[in-house]
Design a protein around this motif. Sequence first.
Motif, PDB file in Angstrom:
ATOM      1  N   ILE A  72       0.260   1.275   2.654  1.00 31.75           N
ATOM      2  CA  ILE A  72      -0.364   1.252   4.240  1.00 31.75           C
ATOM      3  C   ILE A  72      -1.473   2.006   4.206  1.00 31.75           C
ATOM      4  CG2 ILE A  72       0.497   1.440   6.271  1.00 31.75           C
ATOM      5  CD1 ILE A  72       3.452   1.349   5.481  1.00 31.75           C
ATOM      6  N   ASP A  73      -2.597   1.625   4.973  1.00 29.85           N
ATOM      7  CA  ASP A  73      -3.691   1.971   4.894  1.00 29.85           C
ATOM      8  C   ASP A  73      -3.975   2.597   6.563  1.00 29.85           C
ATOM      9  OD1 ASP A  73      -6.435   3.150   4.487  1.00 29.85           O
ATOM     10  OD2 ASP A  73      -7.389   1.049   4.353  1.00 29.85           O
ATOM     11  N   ALA A 132      11.882   4.798  -0.968  1.00 31.50           N
ATOM     12  CA  ALA A 132      11.437   3.690  -1.642  1.00 31.50           C
ATOM     13  C   ALA A 132       9.876   3.371  -1.524  1.00 31.50           C
ATOM     14  CB  ALA A 132      12.360   2.456  -1.506  1.00 31.50           C
ATOM     15  N   ARG A 133       9.212   3.348  -2.473  1.00 28.74           N
ATOM     16  CA  ARG A 133       7.661   2.695  -2.477  1.00 28.74           C
ATOM     17  C   ARG A 133       7.688   1.417  -1.977  1.00 28.74           C
ATOM     18  NH1 ARG A 133       4.004   5.372  -5.671  1.00 28.74           N
ATOM     19  NH2 ARG A 133       4.831   7.258  -6.671  1.00 28.74           N
ATOM     20  N   ASN A 134       6.602   1.050  -1.274  1.00 27.42           N
ATOM     21  CA  ASN A 134       6.482  -0.195  -0.644  1.00 27.42           C
ATOM     22  C   ASN A 134       7.224  -0.768   0.397  1.00 27.42           C
ATOM     23  OD1 ASN A 134       3.957  -0.450  -2.225  1.00 27.42           O
ATOM     24  ND2 ASN A 134       5.125  -1.193  -4.143  1.00 27.42           N
ATOM     25  N   PHE A 135       7.868   0.189   1.112  1.00 27.42           N
ATOM     26  CA  PHE A 135       8.957  -0.126   1.977  1.00 27.42           C
ATOM     27  C   PHE A 135       8.259  -0.327   3.289  1.00 27.42           C
ATOM     28  CE2 PHE A 135      13.254   0.569   2.781  1.00 27.42           C
ATOM     29  CZ  PHE A 135      13.633   0.349   4.202  1.00 27.42           C
ATOM     30  N   HIS A 136       8.169  -1.722   3.747  1.00 21.46           N
ATOM     31  CA  HIS A 136       7.324  -2.044   4.993  1.00 21.46           C
ATOM     32  C   HIS A 136       8.438  -2.429   6.336  1.00 21.46           C
ATOM     33  CE1 HIS A 136       3.592  -1.671   2.918  1.00 21.46           C
ATOM     34  NE2 HIS A 136       4.129  -2.165   2.030  1.00 21.46           N
ATOM     35  N   PRO A 137       8.116  -2.405   7.223  1.00 21.09           N
ATOM     36  CA  PRO A 137       7.377  -1.065   7.899  1.00 21.09           C
ATOM     37  C   PRO A 137       7.929   0.123   7.390  1.00 21.09           C
ATOM     38  CG  PRO A 137       8.369  -2.128   9.546  1.00 21.09           C
ATOM     39  CD  PRO A 137       8.549  -2.940   8.706  1.00 21.09           C
TER      40      PRO A 137
END
Length: 146
Positions: A72-73, A132-137
Amino acid sequence: MKIISKCLLLFILLSVNALAGKEKFPIIPYPQSLTEGTGVFKIDASTTLFLPDNMKKEGQLFQSYIKNMYGIDLTFAEAKAPGNQISVRMSRMKGNDAYTLNVEPDQINIAVTSPAAVLYAFETLKQILPAARNFHPLNVPCVSIT
């Protein structure tokens, strides 16, 4: 003998209750005070960071962590704004390098006494994020930490 047994039981129950919060929020070092709220703050691509100019480096470290860990940027805002923002402000509270961290459903407010306190607050915030990585949002539980 019954009084001693009851006192021991009460002590054990209170100890277990005190440890329950530390298990749910395994923060190191554990803060002086942590009060759980209701709801979550969602960090996503529209979340902005606002910090005083003399604390931008600390903000960039947090921004880089969120980008590397979750993809997330986060962008920097020029001013404090309501809603979907992580904002840092200077405060005159007691203590060297002290901070308060308040996570609410619509924003995260951090008050600090020094630039070092910003790092400490961001380290605490990282510890309550999902592992956890890449957990969106990113759902950050609502808490008030001092």
